[in-house]
Design a protein around this motif. Sequence first.
Motif, PDB file in Angstrom:
ATOM      1  N   MET A   1       0.692  -1.085  -0.453  1.00 16.54           N
ATOM      2  CA  MET A   1       0.717   0.122   0.115  1.00 16.54           C
ATOM      3  C   MET A   1       0.729   0.807  -0.009  1.00 16.54           C
ATOM      4  O   MET A   1       1.137   1.682   1.342  1.00 16.54           O
ATOM      5  CB  MET A   1      -0.736   0.516   1.180  1.00 16.54           C
ATOM      6  CG  MET A   1      -2.074  -1.199   1.247  1.00 16.54           C
ATOM      7  SD  MET A   1      -2.722  -1.068   3.061  1.00 16.54           S
ATOM      8  CE  MET A   1      -3.247  -2.716   3.131  1.00 16.54           C
ATOM      9  N   ALA A   2       0.894   1.568  -0.686  1.00 17.74           N
ATOM     10  CA  ALA A   2       1.070   2.854  -1.152  1.00 17.74           C
ATOM     11  C   ALA A   2       1.260   4.482  -0.444  1.00 17.74           C
ATOM     12  O   ALA A   2       1.435   5.565   0.412  1.00 17.74           O
ATOM     13  CB  ALA A   2       1.442   3.553  -2.546  1.00 17.74           C
ATOM     14  N   ASP A   3       0.475   4.746  -0.876  1.00 17.25           N
ATOM     15  CA  ASP A   3      -1.317   5.695   0.377  1.00 17.25           C
ATOM     16  C   ASP A   3      -2.830   5.313   0.425  1.00 17.25           C
ATOM     17  O   ASP A   3      -3.174   4.266   0.167  1.00 17.25           O
ATOM     18  CB  ASP A   3      -1.280   6.845  -0.324  1.00 17.25           C
ATOM     19  CG  ASP A   3      -1.649   8.473  -0.396  1.00 17.25           C
ATOM     20  OD1 ASP A   3      -1.521   8.112   1.418  1.00 17.25           O
ATOM     21  OD2 ASP A   3      -2.471   9.362  -0.583  1.00 17.25           O
ATOM     22  N   VAL A   4      -3.326   6.147   1.204  1.00 17.78           N
ATOM     23  CA  VAL A   4      -4.840   5.696   1.771  1.00 17.78           C
ATOM     24  C   VAL A   4      -5.457   7.032   2.373  1.00 17.78           C
ATOM     25  O   VAL A   4      -4.804   8.086   2.774  1.00 17.78           O
ATOM     26  CB  VAL A   4      -4.751   4.972   2.855  1.00 17.78           C
ATOM     27  CG1 VAL A   4      -6.433   4.567   3.231  1.00 17.78           C
ATOM     28  CG2 VAL A   4      -4.089   3.438   2.886  1.00 17.78           C
TER      29      VAL A   4
ATOM     30  N   ILE B   1      -7.434   3.499  -1.305  1.00 18.39           N
ATOM     31  CA  ILE B   1      -6.301   2.531  -1.094  1.00 18.39           C
ATOM     32  C   ILE B   1      -5.630   2.781  -2.453  1.00 18.39           C
ATOM     33  O   ILE B   1      -6.203   1.711  -3.069  1.00 18.39           O
ATOM     34  CB  ILE B   1      -6.221   1.119  -0.738  1.00 18.39           C
ATOM     35  CG1 ILE B   1      -6.711   1.068   1.140  1.00 18.39           C
ATOM     36  CG2 ILE B   1      -4.661   0.428  -0.072  1.00 18.39           C
ATOM     37  CD1 ILE B   1      -7.230   0.077   1.461  1.00 18.39           C
ATOM     38  N   ARG B   2      -4.382   3.026  -3.062  1.00 12.16           N
ATOM     39  CA  ARG B   2      -3.344   3.199  -3.550  1.00 12.16           C
ATOM     40  C   ARG B   2      -2.463   2.166  -3.610  1.00 12.16           C
ATOM     41  O   ARG B   2      -1.918   2.151  -2.306  1.00 12.16           O
ATOM     42  CB  ARG B   2      -3.097   4.597  -3.973  1.00 12.16           C
ATOM     43  CG  ARG B   2      -4.104   5.762  -3.856  1.00 12.16           C
ATOM     44  CD  ARG B   2      -4.408   5.647  -5.694  1.00 12.16           C
ATOM     45  NE  ARG B   2      -3.834   6.037  -6.744  1.00 12.16           N
ATOM     46  CZ  ARG B   2      -3.610   7.038  -6.779  1.00 12.16           C
ATOM     47  NH1 ARG B   2      -4.464   8.416  -6.885  1.00 12.16           N
ATOM     48  NH2 ARG B   2      -3.282   7.704  -7.788  1.00 12.16           N
TER      49      ARG B   2
ATOM     50  N   GLY C   1       1.151   4.540  -6.645  1.00  9.85           N
ATOM     51  CA  GLY C   1       1.602   6.150  -5.672  1.00  9.85           C
ATOM     52  C   GLY C   1       0.371   6.213  -4.992  1.00  9.85           C
ATOM     53  O   GLY C   1      -0.209   6.731  -4.836  1.00  9.85           O
ATOM     54  N   ALA C   2       1.203   7.499  -4.603  1.00  9.32           N
ATOM     55  CA  ALA C   2       0.110   8.339  -3.069  1.00  9.32           C
ATOM     56  C   ALA C   2      -0.894   9.138  -4.981  1.00  9.32           C
ATOM     57  O   ALA C   2      -0.763  10.096  -5.606  1.00  9.32           O
ATOM     58  CB  ALA C   2       1.326   9.802  -2.659  1.00  9.32           C
ATOM     59  N   PHE C   3      -1.364   9.313  -3.775  1.00 12.74           N
ATOM     60  CA  PHE C   3      -2.763  10.827  -4.235  1.00 12.74           C
ATOM     61  C   PHE C   3      -2.376  12.092  -4.344  1.00 12.74           C
ATOM     62  O   PHE C   3      -1.513  12.379  -3.860  1.00 12.74           O
ATOM     63  CB  PHE C   3      -4.014  10.537  -3.805  1.00 12.74           C
ATOM     64  CG  PHE C   3      -4.927   9.866  -2.886  1.00 12.74           C
ATOM     65  CD1 PHE C   3      -5.942   8.615  -3.874  1.00 12.74           C
ATOM     66  CD2 PHE C   3      -4.787   8.251  -1.991  1.00 12.74           C
ATOM     67  CE1 PHE C   3      -6.523   8.534  -4.253  1.00 12.74           C
ATOM     68  CE2 PHE C   3      -5.231   7.187  -2.810  1.00 12.74           C
ATOM     69  CZ  PHE C   3      -6.700   7.401  -2.910  1.00 12.74           C
ATOM     70  N   GLY C   4      -2.319  12.594  -5.396  1.00 10.25           N
ATOM     71  CA  GLY C   4      -1.831  14.350  -5.701  1.00 10.25           C
ATOM     72  C   GLY C   4      -3.122  14.741  -5.349  1.00 10.25           C
ATOM     73  O   GLY C   4      -4.088  14.526  -5.208  1.00 10.25           O
ATOM     74  N   ALA C   5      -2.324  16.078  -5.294  1.00 12.30           N
ATOM     75  CA  ALA C   5      -3.131  17.445  -4.744  1.00 12.30           C
ATOM     76  C   ALA C   5      -4.247  17.070  -5.664  1.00 12.30           C
ATOM     77  O   ALA C   5      -5.769  17.555  -5.433  1.00 12.30           O
ATOM     78  CB  ALA C   5      -2.423  18.750  -4.745  1.00 12.30           C
TER      79      ALA C   5
END
Length: 238
Positions: free
Chosen positions: A103-106, A124-125, A130-134
Motif C-alpha cells: 500500500m502506497a497511500d490511503v 487505497i493506492r 503511488g500517492a494521491f495527488g493534489a
Amino acid sequence: MTTSASAAVAHYAQRCIASVTGLVPVTSCAFYQVDAQLRPRHYLLHRMPGQVHQHYLSHYQQCDPLHPARFGHGTSVMPMGEAVAQGALLQSRYGRFMARHGMADVVELFVRRGGRVVAGFSLIRGEELGAFGAAELATLQQLHGLLELAASGNLPLQLAAETPDAGVLLTPREREVALLLRDGACNKTIARLLELGLPTVKTHLQHLYRKFGVNNRTELASRLFLDLAHGTEYGPVS
C-alpha cells in the motif's frame, strides 16, 4: 434494520464506490458503517483480498491512523499524509502493515448524518498507482458533498441492534461467532474476543456450516454478507 433499509445501504455503497473510483483511480477500497461508539462495522470490500482485510481487522485496526474514532468532528477527507508524518508512518507498526501489503497511500472519506460519522470509505493506492495527488484530493473533496447528500436518504443515523429474526436459529454464542466472522475476523481473533479455545471456535463453525447449509468459512462469510445486504438476521434457539 429493515430489509429495505439494508438494501438501500448496500446500493448506496456500491453506487458511491463506482462514482469515486470512476474519477479517482484506486487499487482497492472498503465501505463501512460506524456505530455509536465510532467503531467500523459491516464492511463492503471492492477489489480488496479478504485475507488482507482479515489481517487488518485481527492486528491493525486499533492502531490505524485513519480510524474514525480519531476524527469524530469536522473532518471529511483525510489523507494518510495529513494524519501522520511520512517519516513517522514508515517507522510505525501500521506503516509496516502497509508496506507488507504493497500500500502506497490511503485516503479516508468520512460520511456524517446529524453531525456524527455514520460511515466511511477507505481508498487505497498500491505502489503501481503511488500517492494521491493534489488534484485527486480536490476531486475527492468535491465528491464528498455528494456522498453526504446521498447518505441522507440511505444511511441510518444509528445502526440497528444486531437482534435476530426467525430465519436461522442460533445459540447466543453461535450468533456472536457468526457476526465476528461476517466482519472478517479470523479464528484466532474470534477466540481472543470471545475468550474461547480454538477447538471450541472450530466446533461452533462446524455447527454454523450445518445450519446455513455451506461447506466452508468462505461460503459462510458470503452467505452472511448477502444476508446482511437483505436485512436478514439470526434468531435465537428457543
